[in-house]
Design an enzyme around this catalytic site. Structure first.
Site, PDB file in Angstrom:
ATOM      1  N   HIS A  33      -2.460   5.685  -1.629  1.00  0.00           N
ATOM      2  CA  HIS A  33      -2.972   6.825  -0.869  1.00  0.00           C
ATOM      3  C   HIS A  33      -2.059   8.025  -1.077  1.00  0.00           C
ATOM      4  CE1 HIS A  33      -5.726   4.274   1.490  1.00  0.00           C
ATOM      5  NE2 HIS A  33      -4.831   3.364   1.183  1.00  0.00           N
ATOM      6  N   LEU A  87      -5.119   0.821  -3.929  1.00  0.00           N
ATOM      7  CA  LEU A  87      -4.396   0.683  -2.663  1.00  0.00           C
ATOM      8  C   LEU A  87      -3.402   1.832  -2.446  1.00  0.00           C
ATOM      9  CD1 LEU A  87      -3.649  -3.158  -2.665  1.00  0.00           C
ATOM     10  CD2 LEU A  87      -5.509  -1.935  -1.510  1.00  0.00           C
ATOM     11  N   MET A 128       0.838  -1.172   0.000  1.00  0.00           N
ATOM     12  CA  MET A 128       0.000   0.000   0.000  1.00  0.00           C
ATOM     13  C   MET A 128       0.888   1.242   0.000  1.00  0.00           C
ATOM     14  SD  MET A 128      -2.689   1.328   2.876  1.00  0.00           S
ATOM     15  CE  MET A 128      -1.496   1.729   4.119  1.00  0.00           C
ATOM     16  N   PRO A 129       1.096   1.879  -1.134  1.00  0.00           N
ATOM     17  CA  PRO A 129       1.879   3.108  -1.165  1.00  0.00           C
ATOM     18  C   PRO A 129       1.152   4.252  -0.458  1.00  0.00           C
ATOM     19  CG  PRO A 129       1.686   2.163  -3.362  1.00  0.00           C
ATOM     20  CD  PRO A 129       0.735   1.431  -2.479  1.00  0.00           C
ATOM     21  N   PHE A 130       1.942   5.045   0.247  1.00  0.00           N
ATOM     22  CA  PHE A 130       1.441   6.264   0.883  1.00  0.00           C
ATOM     23  C   PHE A 130       2.398   7.375   0.506  1.00  0.00           C
ATOM     24  CE2 PHE A 130       1.708   9.406   4.220  1.00  0.00           C
ATOM     25  CZ  PHE A 130       0.395   9.745   4.421  1.00  0.00           C
TER      26      PHE A 130
END
Length: 68
Positions: free
Chosen positions: A41, A39, A1-3
């Site tokens: 953000h 996925l 999940m990249p943020f």
């Protein structure tokens, strides 16, 4: 999940421009790293120019001095 957290000064950036930044960062992460957009953000934080400083002064002061 990249943020991804993007910090910019609060000075006239439109909702449309921010939406474009979010789309393009998401697209880049998908294209380059194969990350799923659903996925990913992206958070854009807008910082008042009185709270962002460099060159020993606030951004507000710096801009006032350089525009004279």
């Amino acid at each position: 999940m990249p943020f991804v957290n993007v910090r910019i000064t609060r000075d006239g950036v439109t909702r449309e421009q921010k939406a474009q930044v979010i789309r393009e960062i998401t697209d880049t992460l998908q294209r380059v790293l194969g990350k799923r957009p659903d996925l990913t953000h992206i958070v854009i934080e807008e910082v008042d120019t009185d709270n962002w400083g460099y060159a020993g002064m606030t951004t507000t002061e710096y801009r006032q001095r350089t525009s004279e």
